[in-house]
Structures are given as structure tokens and as C-alpha cells.
Enzyme design. Structure first.
Site, PDB file in Angstrom:
ATOM      1  CD1 TRP A   1      -0.585  -1.656   3.115  1.00 57.62           C
ATOM      2  CD2 TRP A   1       0.581   0.238   3.346  1.00 57.62           C
ATOM      3  NE1 TRP A   1       0.149  -1.764   4.276  1.00 57.62           N
ATOM      4  CE2 TRP A   1       0.871  -0.597   4.442  1.00 57.62           C
ATOM      5  CE3 TRP A   1       1.211   1.481   3.294  1.00 57.62           C
ATOM      6  CZ2 TRP A   1       1.751  -0.255   5.464  1.00 57.62           C
ATOM      7  CZ3 TRP A   1       2.093   1.848   4.300  1.00 57.62           C
ATOM      8  CH2 TRP A   1       2.353   0.974   5.371  1.00 57.62           C
TER       9      TRP A   1
ATOM     10  CE  LYS B   1      -3.935  -8.887  -3.367  1.00 55.03           C
ATOM     11  NZ  LYS B   1      -4.237  -7.897  -2.300  1.00 55.03           N
ATOM     12  N   PRO B   2      -3.399  -5.561  -6.300  1.00 56.03           N
ATOM     13  CG  PRO B   2      -4.919  -3.781  -6.575  1.00 56.03           C
ATOM     14  CD  PRO B   2      -4.619  -5.189  -7.050  1.00 56.03           C
TER      15      PRO B   2
ATOM     16  CD  GLU C   1      12.072  -3.740  -3.172  1.00 51.28           C
ATOM     17  OE1 GLU C   1      12.316  -3.616  -4.373  1.00 51.28           O
ATOM     18  OE2 GLU C   1      11.709  -2.814  -2.426  1.00 51.28           O
TER      19      GLU C   1
ATOM     20  CB  CYS D   1      10.942  -1.057   0.827  1.00 48.53           C
ATOM     21  SG  CYS D   1      11.149  -0.384  -0.824  1.00 48.53           S
TER      22      CYS D   1
ATOM     23  CD  GLU E   1       9.945  -3.028   7.099  1.00 43.11           C
ATOM     24  OE1 GLU E   1      10.347  -2.502   6.055  1.00 43.11           O
ATOM     25  OE2 GLU E   1       9.215  -4.040   7.104  1.00 43.11           O
TER      26      GLU E   1
HETATM   27  P1  ADP Z   1       2.053  -4.908   3.636  1.00 43.11           P
HETATM   28  O1  ADP Z   1       1.525  -4.855   5.043  1.00 43.11           O
HETATM   29  O2  ADP Z   1       3.387  -4.305   3.445  1.00 43.11           O
HETATM   30  O3  ADP Z   1       1.051  -4.524   2.586  1.00 43.11           O
HETATM   31  P2  ADP Z   1       1.651  -7.717   3.149  1.00 43.11           P
HETATM   32  O4  ADP Z   1       2.784  -8.611   2.889  1.00 43.11           O
HETATM   33  O5  ADP Z   1       0.707  -8.080   4.202  1.00 43.11           O
HETATM   34  O6  ADP Z   1       2.398  -6.387   3.429  1.00 43.11           O
HETATM   35  O7  ADP Z   1       0.825  -7.475   1.827  1.00 43.11           O
HETATM   36  C1  ADP Z   1       1.394  -7.223   0.583  1.00 43.11           C
HETATM   37  C2  ADP Z   1       0.471  -7.758  -0.481  1.00 43.11           C
HETATM   38  O8  ADP Z   1       0.412  -9.178  -0.382  1.00 43.11           O
HETATM   39  C3  ADP Z   1      -0.954  -7.270  -0.400  1.00 43.11           C
HETATM   40  O9  ADP Z   1      -1.435  -7.027  -1.706  1.00 43.11           O
HETATM   41  C4  ADP Z   1      -1.665  -8.446   0.248  1.00 43.11           C
HETATM   42  O10 ADP Z   1      -3.041  -8.528  -0.033  1.00 43.11           O
HETATM   43  C5  ADP Z   1      -0.946  -9.607  -0.388  1.00 43.11           C
HETATM   44  N1  ADP Z   1      -1.038 -10.877   0.347  1.00 43.11           N
HETATM   45  C6  ADP Z   1      -1.262 -11.077   1.668  1.00 43.11           C
HETATM   46  N2  ADP Z   1      -1.239 -12.393   1.958  1.00 43.11           N
HETATM   47  C7  ADP Z   1      -1.000 -13.058   0.810  1.00 43.11           C
HETATM   48  C8  ADP Z   1      -0.840 -14.431   0.446  1.00 43.11           C
HETATM   49  N3  ADP Z   1      -0.913 -15.402   1.350  1.00 43.11           N
HETATM   50  N4  ADP Z   1      -0.586 -14.727  -0.841  1.00 43.11           N
HETATM   51  C9  ADP Z   1      -0.460 -13.757  -1.766  1.00 43.11           C
HETATM   52  N5  ADP Z   1      -0.596 -12.454  -1.491  1.00 43.11           N
HETATM   53  C10 ADP Z   1      -0.865 -12.088  -0.225  1.00 43.11           C
END
Ligand code: ADP
Length: 516
Positions: free
Chosen positions: A143, A167-168, A238, A272, A369
């Protein structure tokens, strides 16, 4: 991260500064993700076939669209992030920069290689390596930069000839939806799909795509790597960071203070490669802390409208505020001192830009972090101690070294365990896509960009051989087997590879023939 659940059919997007509802997006179910990938597979071969020049046409049209719609994109992005106006504009400018770079250079970066054969025997063939895209690349984004994060991976993958499913983040999906709208509006081939939703939607992308580019937390990255390993599909991750800044006694302290204030507070520290810890050589420690505190205290915090009035905005969501507050509170409880900031402003998810001193590596603000507007500063005896402490982290994304001696800066850089080091600056590597951006340790696997590598990572290398000479009859080794022919080949291989006449050892080779 919000606690949204994939059981609900719709995600509500809120402005974190005001709490206002600014949009809704559907939660795309796993079956629908699979169907979207199947559809992308139908269109991808034509996208690959039109080649880099054909794709450049569409990508540059998209670049025009991004430029023409900057105002609207910034407004959407501000609504879902509460970023200051300047930061919102930076997002689309960054997207434009990388899109143009890869659209224009894809022809060169994807050109076939024609390596020289490794030995005289192999010279009978002409060798070609072609770079053929993975049919469908899945891009999963966080995000913190809702437009730039998708764009800077989606467009290189498209330039490589792949179709892309994006997938955002469920926290900020509206900017990515705008990207899809732009792609449709320019009339480009339907090789880009955006699927909104939370973790389950992301997991379905991982289950169906042929390559995964992920940016996000280390915990989710680990889950994605495991899922990719099960399917045997490649990935590039990343992940988190805890970037150190090292201020040496010969540094320009004003520049270091302003640079580190920017590196720590840009996007409210939700980058990041934010500076997340600072090591300062003892002789200049007090003076540096005074300057840094003044630079951070002077930052203007608040929500912008269409005019740029503030430097630092809100945090993306309540969860982030809780992490930042915990890191500050735990540090203070363990003896740290706040020289400026240290608490919520009382409005929305704003947290004051904060400098902490008297901290050490036992504290969460240094070890974990934070992803927020905090700069913990530590005094070190010398360069060696700074390097040792900077390397004392599970992360290794980037670092900065501040010194009046560039050769010394480079010497320090070469001892740091990070994927990038900026000397007398922050973030500079990020704005140079000719270089790879990758994390070491738990900060990632693989890299983004890096000139040709930034496109070739989305491709499979296909090796092709063609005879150089007219082909007549059978090749030497084709059936029937014949030791006399083998002897000729073995002798020739030894002659090419052996060092010195003794190892060519023709008598032994000839004995092979006799033993037949
Ligand atoms: P952040 O809190 O930095 O957004 P996340 O790693 O929780 O970090 O989320 C990053 C992205 O990964 C988001 O788009 C989230 O919806 C997606 N995401 C979360 N869990 C999974 C999963 N098990 N498989 C694939 N994508 C995921």
C-alpha cells in the site's frame, strides 16, 4: 494492514486522515482469478508476437495517458493514502520514468544473444539464445506507493511480452484500478487484469500465474516463496528493510542531517528503503543530533488538498500507527530519549516525525522494521563499529554513507551487507533503473530492474542451435555406435581441453579403440 476478510464481497477504502469512505472494490474470488489468468493466456501469444516495437506503441500510449491524467491519479491516490500533494505526484512521475525506459529499450534488452561456442568442436553450430516471456506474470503489491508500486513492475513485465495479473493491496486498491482503466481507455490489447481483494485473492494469483513479482512484508513473502516452490514457478521478492545511515566525522553535517531527515520521513517513513537507524561517529554526534532534530522538527505535517502545503502525511492505517507507537514507547521505557515528536498528533493516523537518541540494538525501534516516521540515532566510536552495527540486522535492502571522502565512502559501502548503498544521498539507487534494486538477507530474493535483467527476469531463455555447414547424411555419433568414431571425438575433446601434451594421452585413447 487492515483486517479485511475475503468472505466479504466488497472492500471499503477509507482515507486514513479523515476516515471518510472514498471508494469500494469487489473481492475477486479465487475461481475468478483462475478464470482471469486463463483468459490472459488466450491473448498473450499475440502480445508476444507483436514484438518489442509493437508493444512499445501501446506502452508509450499508456505513458501519455499517465502524463495526461496526472491530476486525477494524484487525487485518487491522495484520497486513499492522505499523502502530501508532492508525494502523490512523485508516484506517477516515477511510473512514467520506468515505463518509458523499458518501453524504449525493450528491443535492445530482449535481442537474441549469439554466444561464441565454448570449444572448436562446437563451432559447427551457430548458437542463439532467445528470451521468451513467461505467459502470465502475477504482480502483488503493497500500500505504500499505490500507483508506482504496481506500475514499476507491471510495465516491465508487459514490455517483456508477458500478460500481467495485478493484485494491489486491499488497503489502497483504487490507484491500481485507475491503471486498468487507463489501459482499457487507450484501447490496448487485453493483457492486463487487475484483481482486487485481500490475501486469498493474492494467493490465487500465486496459484495460477507463471511467475510472481511480490513486494510486501517478509512474512507474506515467505508464504509466497513456499507456494511458488510447490508449483515450481519462479519468483522475485522485495521485502522488509531496516536501512542504516552511517555518518562519518568528515561528513558535511548539514547535508547529512537534511538527507537523513528526508530519507527517514519521506512518505511518513513508509518506504522500503527508508532510513530506519543512524550511526554517527562520536566526534560529531552531538552536533549531528542537534541538526537532525532541527531538520525533523521543522517538517510540516498535515493533509494536503490540491496545493502542496505539507511535507509529511498520515500513516496508511491504524495498524501502522500502533507499531510506530509501540517502538517509541518501548524505547523510552528502556531509557531512550525523544528529541522531537514521539506521539500521535491526535488527528486520523498522523504520527509526529520523531527522533530518538540513547537507543541500542536491544530495542524494537532498532531491531524491527518500523515503517514509520522514526529516526533512532546511535553514537559509535569509529567507522569499524558503524559497519559492524549496520550489518547486525536480518535485513539488507539499502544503506547510506555520509562522508567528505568519496573513496572512504566506497570502502565502507563495500563492507555493508545490503543490496544498495548511496554515498552522501538517499534513494538515489531507486531512481536508477539501469541498476538492480534487490534486497539481501531477509530483504528479498532476486531484484527489480537492472537494465536488461529487469526484462529478462520475466523471460525464459531458449537455447537454439543451427548447423553452420550444409548437413548431409548422418552426424558422427548417430547410430550405429562405433568406437572408432568415439576415439576421434575423445581425442579432439582432450586436445581442446587438456593442458600439456601428457594429458592428451593419445596412447590411452588408442587403447580404448583396441579394447573394443
Ligand atoms: P504490507 O503490510 O506491506 O502490505 P503484506 O505482505 O501483508 O504487506 O501485503 C502485501 C500484499 O500481499 C498485499 O497485496 C496483500 O493482499 C498480499 N497478500 C497477503 N497475503 C498473501 C498471500 N498469502 N498470498 C499472496 N498475497 C498475499
Amino acid at each position: 494492514m487492515s483486517e479485511l476478510d475475503n468472505d466479504v464481497a466488497v472492500i471499503e477504502v477509507h482515507n486514513p486522515a479523515t476516515g471518510d469512505l472514498v471508494g469500494t472494490v469487489p473481492v475477486i474470488a479465487p475461481d475468478d482469478v483462475a478464470a482471469a489468468v486463463r483468459e490472459l493466456r488466450l491473448y498473450q501469444p499475440e502480445w508476444e508476437a507483436i514484438g518489442p516495437a509493437g508493444r512499445k506503441h501501446w506502452l508509450l500510449k499508456m505513458q501519455d495517458w499517465l502524463i495526461d491524467n496526472t491530476e486525477q491519479l494524484a487525487a485518487v491516490l491522495q484520497s486513499e493514502t492522505a499523502k502530501p500533494r508532492v508525494d502523490a505526484i512523485v508516484d506517477s512521475a516515477f511510473a512514467v520514468d520506468i515505463l518509458g525506459y523499458y518501453a524504449r529499450r525493450a528491443g535492445k534488452f530482449l535481442a537474441d544473444d549469439h554466444p561464441s561456442p565454448h570449444s572448436p568442436l562446437a563451432r559447427v553450430k551457430s548458437l542463439t539464445v532467445a528470451y521468451r516471456p513467461y505467459p502470465v506474470v502475477g504482480v502483488i503489491t503493497p500500500w505504500n506507493f499505490p500507483l508506482a508500486m504496481p506500475a514499476i513492475d507491471v510495465f516491465p513485465a508487459l514490455a517483456a511480452g508477458a500478460a500481467v495479473i495485478l493484485k494491489p493491496s486491499e488497503v489502497t486498491p483504487l490507484s491500481a484500478v485507475e491503471l486498468a482503466r487507463g489501459w482499457a481507455e487507450i484501447g490496448a490489447p487485453p493483457v492486463l487484469r487487475v484483481v482486487t481483494g485481500a490475501g486469498a485473492t493474492g494467493a490465487a494469483v500465486v496459484e495460477n500465474a507463471d511467475y510472481i513479482q511480490f513486494t510486501g512484508s517478509t512474512a507474506t513473502g515467505r508464504r509466497i516463496a513456499a507456494a511458488c516452490a510447490e508449483r515450481m514457478v519462479p519468483y522475485s521478492l522485495e521485502l522488509g528493510g531496516k536501512d542504516p545511515a552511517i555518518v562519518l566525522a568528515d561528513a558535511d553535517l548539514d547535508r547529512a542531517a537534511h538527507g537523513i531527515a528526508f530519507g527517514g520521513m519521506f512518505n511518513a517513513g513508509q518506504v522500503c528503503i527508508s532510513v530506519e537507524r543512524v550511526y554517527v561517529e562520536a566526534p560529531v554526534y552531538d552536533e549531528f543530533v542537534t541538526k537532525l532534530t532541527a531538520a525533523v522538527a521543522a517538517l510540516r505535517q498535515g493533509a494536503d488538498g490540491r496545493e502542496s502545503e505539507h511535507d509529511v502525511g498520515a500513516l496508511a492505517n491504524e495498524n501502522q500507527v500502533l507499531i510506530v507507537q509501540r517502538h517509541v514507547d518501548e524505547a523510552v521505557a528502556a531509557g531512550a530519549r525523544v528529541t522531537t515528536g514521539g506521539k500521535r498528533t491526535g488527528v486520523g493516523t498522523f504520527f509526529e516525525p520523531t527522533v530518538l537518541v540513547d537507543v541500542d540494538h536491544s530495542m524494537s525501534c532498532v531491531a524491527e522494521e518500523t515503517f514509520g516516521p522514526t529516526l533512532p540515532v546511535m553514537k559509535v566510536a569509529d567507522e569499524a563499529e558503524a559497519i559492524r552495527l549496520a550489518n547486525d540486522s536480518i535485513y539488507g535492502l539499502s544503506a547510506s554513507v555520509w562522508t567528505g571522502d568519496k573513496a572512504r565512502g566506497e570502502r565502507v559501502a563495500r563492507q555493508l551487507e545490503t543490496g544498495a548503498v548511496n554515498i552522501n544521498d538517499v534513494f538515489a539507487n531507486l531512481f536508477n533503473p539501469a541498476m538492480p534494486m534487490g534486497g539481501w538477507g531477509l530483504s528479498g530474493v532476486g531484484a527489480r530492474w537492472g537494465g536488461a535483467s529487469g526484462l529478462r527476469k520475466y523471460c525464459r531463455a531458449q537455447a537454439m542451435t543451427k548447423p553452420k555447414l550444409p548437413t548431409m547424411g548422418k552426424e558422427l555419433f548417430w547410430y550405429p555406435s562405433d568406437m572408432n568414431k568415439l576415439v576421434i571425438a575423445v581425442a579432439a575433446m582432450r586436445a581442446a581441453g587438456a593442458r600439456g601434451m601428457r594429458r592428451i594421452d593419445l596412447p590411452t585413447v588408442l587403447r580404448l579403440k583396441k579394447s573394443k
